[in-house]
Write a protein that holds these residues in place. Structure first.
Motif, mmCIF file in Angstrom:
data_model
loop_
_atom_site.group_PDB
_atom_site.id
_atom_site.type_symbol
_atom_site.label_atom_id
_atom_site.label_comp_id
_atom_site.label_asym_id
_atom_site.label_seq_id
_atom_site.Cartn_x
_atom_site.Cartn_y
_atom_site.Cartn_z
ATOM 1 N N GLY A 205 0.843 -1.316 -0.039
ATOM 2 C CA GLY A 205 -0.025 -0.212 -0.075
ATOM 3 C C GLY A 205 0.781 1.258 -0.005
ATOM 4 N N ILE A 206 2.116 1.136 -0.207
ATOM 5 C CA ILE A 206 2.835 2.308 -0.208
ATOM 6 C C ILE A 206 2.687 3.124 -1.759
ATOM 7 N N LYS A 207 2.269 4.422 -1.578
ATOM 8 C CA LYS A 207 2.006 5.006 -2.613
ATOM 9 C C LYS A 207 2.930 6.233 -3.058
ATOM 10 N N ASN A 208 3.979 6.328 -2.092
ATOM 11 C CA ASN A 208 4.776 7.616 -2.469
ATOM 12 C C ASN A 208 5.858 6.982 -3.333
ATOM 13 N N PRO A 209 6.010 7.579 -4.526
ATOM 14 C CA PRO A 209 7.009 7.063 -5.494
ATOM 15 C C PRO A 209 8.438 7.622 -5.121
ATOM 16 N N TRP A 210 8.623 8.353 -3.953
ATOM 17 C CA TRP A 210 10.011 8.512 -3.359
ATOM 18 C C TRP A 210 10.440 7.363 -2.377
ATOM 19 N N GLU A 211 9.588 6.583 -2.268
ATOM 20 C CA GLU A 211 9.850 5.647 -1.256
ATOM 21 C C GLU A 211 9.927 4.056 -1.776
ATOM 22 N N TYR A 212 10.709 3.893 -2.930
ATOM 23 C CA TYR A 212 10.792 2.664 -3.382
ATOM 24 C C TYR A 212 11.237 1.427 -2.443
ATOM 25 N N GLY A 213 12.156 1.924 -1.552
ATOM 26 C CA GLY A 213 12.708 1.016 -0.593
ATOM 27 C C GLY A 213 11.690 0.290 0.323
ATOM 28 N N ALA A 214 10.876 1.155 0.797
ATOM 29 C CA ALA A 214 9.706 0.549 1.607
ATOM 30 C C ALA A 214 8.578 -0.078 0.804
ATOM 31 N N ALA A 215 8.604 0.217 -0.383
ATOM 32 C CA ALA A 215 7.556 -0.516 -1.165
ATOM 33 C C ALA A 215 8.339 -1.863 -1.480
ATOM 34 N N MET A 216 9.691 -1.945 -1.843
ATOM 35 C CA MET A 216 10.172 -3.396 -2.261
ATOM 36 C C MET A 216 10.605 -4.005 -1.159
#
Lengths: 339, 339
Positions: free
Chosen positions: A194-205
């Motif tokens: 559910g991460i939506k911020n494209p500056w937070e790839y690390g958290a998304a991945m």
């Protein structure tokens, strides 16, 4: 062929990495891994008529370098397998079109590198191909143009941001003839936290990397300690810390063996690298240039590379969608003598 | 596994097409193949919150339909293999993320369908997977937004243009259990004849189809006459005429057996279909819905589908680049009794 569990391929014929070709951009060539790259670009700015043409040049030069090191002509390659971050994979298709390869284009964002090695390994292992070339390219300026803002805007970025690596890494994989082999691959599923911020790839991945590493261990009955190194694709420093937390929540401690290609490629004090590197070439440069060399030279015996991809597009970002992620893992091992 | 010549895989275990799921948009449902599709969309315009979400719904519904017809749950599928035309394959990845599949994203424009079936067939044939689901989706409005002009501009199109098909087609491929099997695949190389006009896909792609069909015949020692039908991906009427010319220049006449998915899906008198259909779903809808049914019901015994992809992007078009093209071919045959 042999499989393990629900999502792991075991390559019993042990396809060999015959040679690799790595071409690093200027900032990457000034980073801590500089000495490991075959070609270091020292000129800043655009080299050809567009950033995209520059990127096509990177994958072409990485391919030429790998072929030269393997002492093979393009005719000896059965299939080229890979991709890049550009919409419609124009880096891969345009960059390699003059070689006359049969081309299999893949896309799983920055995990395209391990998807390429996994499928390339499968083709060689099963006899569908004798020799393939697999890998990826990316370019910071084509990625900025595509995913973010025109560079001329000078948009400020937060510390969680990652810098898209400029470079390309290609590996020639064949039946035999090298002391570095590919022994397994684990294909990942899409994980969406559910991460939506494209500056937070690390958290998304990070959750995707965690899921795939666990799946590999589960499928094969192995443990973190069975690897000299486990390198994720490009979580960067922040994503890496999140991944360590996910392991800790399960009572697991990967210790020093857990590293990340996005952390390795830049020194934190380099300009505008933020949380670290990303991009389809991040894991191919670091793996093909540096990690495999540490196997080849005897430092390590066995490593896992779990490249990670953030599956967003400009359109999904603008439509406020979350960032699904995926990670595919491959295992490289040393066989025979140190070279 | 067995190979033939330089670029053909022969699937000796004959992976079976256990079931297919096809979802057709409104215009496609009003076309000549209407009766062959599983789901026909009758409502015009946007169904969800965006065209992109609509497209994700198409591939999800095609997948649900194929699973239902195969009497399988998502857990029975080892890998989902496929793609779409959206930058970063968001149709495929977002559309299927809730099934929990291991996903292998591919891109070769409109030849993604045959790339998916070729690699899906390879996985099943070699034992890397027991059961896979392979296929593609596309949507006329996501393609217009991405590749051409906002629909609201009402830009005029020339007669050489093709309409991107709205729909999705998915096939469940497993070891056994159907009278339609996949027996071979030929992987293509990039062919670039220097066509730069993005309204002339057919002209750009016809040489790629020609090259791959010839490569298949050369590799396997067969002739055009060995197939009941040879269907190209989506050359449209104009590209189809060019392909016939290319055969004629070699003294070959494919006759009536040569057809094209882009010609079959629309009637020429339908509104704004120009030279015919295109899009990643064009060949999957026509093949999975119609062509395979003609094998199943005994009309045909053996066909080749050579889907064709135009490897341009908005960026390469704007940069005045040519349109490289690629075509991958797969062979479907009937085994056992007519069903």
């Amino acid at each position: 062929m042999k499989t393990a569990g629900r999502q792991t391929w075991l390559f019993e014929t042990e396809p060999a990495v015959l040679a690799t070709g790595t071409v690093a951009g200027k900032l990457e060539s000034e980073g801590p891994l500089s000495q490991w790259f075959d070609v270091r670009i020292t000129k800043d700015g655009m080299l050809g008529k567009s950033w995209e043409v520059d990127e096509q040049g990177l994958i072409r030069q990485a391919t030429e370098t790998a072929l030269e090191k393997a002492k093979l002509t393009p005719e000896a390659i059965d299939y080229a397998i890979g991709g890049d971050l550009n919409a419609q994979l124009t880096g891969f298709y345009f960059g390699l079109r003059d070689f006359g390869f049969r081309q299999l284009g893949l896309y799983s964002a920055c995990s395209t590198m391990t998807e390429s090695v996994a499928l390339g390994g499968l083709l060689v292992d099963t006899g569908a191909a004798k020799t393939v070339i697999a890998g990826t390219c990316s370019h910071t300026s084509t990625a900025e143009r595509q995913f973010r803002f025109p560079t001329e805007y000078g948009a400020q970025k937060p510390e969680t941001a990652q810098r898209t690596v400029t470079g390309a890494g290609m590996a020639v994989i064949g039946n035999t003839g090298s002391n570095v082999v590919v022994t397994a691959a684990t294909i990942g599923e899409v994980v969406d936290f559910g991460i939506k911020n494209p500056w937070e790839y690390g958290a998304a991945m990070a959750p995707a990397a965690f899921r795939t590493i666990q799946a590999h261990l589960h499928d094969t009955g192995q443990h973190l300690e069975d690897f000299d190194c486990i390198a994720t694709g490009d979580l960067g420093r922040i994503g890496h810390a999140i991944l360590r937390d996910l392991f800790a929540q399960q009572g697991q401690d990967p210790g020093d063996r857990l590293t990340d290609c996005g952390m390795l490629i830049y020194a934190p004090e380099q300009s505008e690298v933020f949380s670290g590197g990303s991009g389809a070439a991040c894991s191919s440069l670091v793996t093909f240039g540096y990690l495999l060399e540490k196997i080849r030279n005897g430092t390590w015996k066995r490593i896992m590379v779990a490249a990670t991809g953030a599956l967003l597009s400009t359109v999904t970002s603008q439509q406020q969608e979350s960032i699904p992620s995926i990670s595919h893992a491959v295992v490289f091992e040393r066989r025979g003598r140190v070279q």
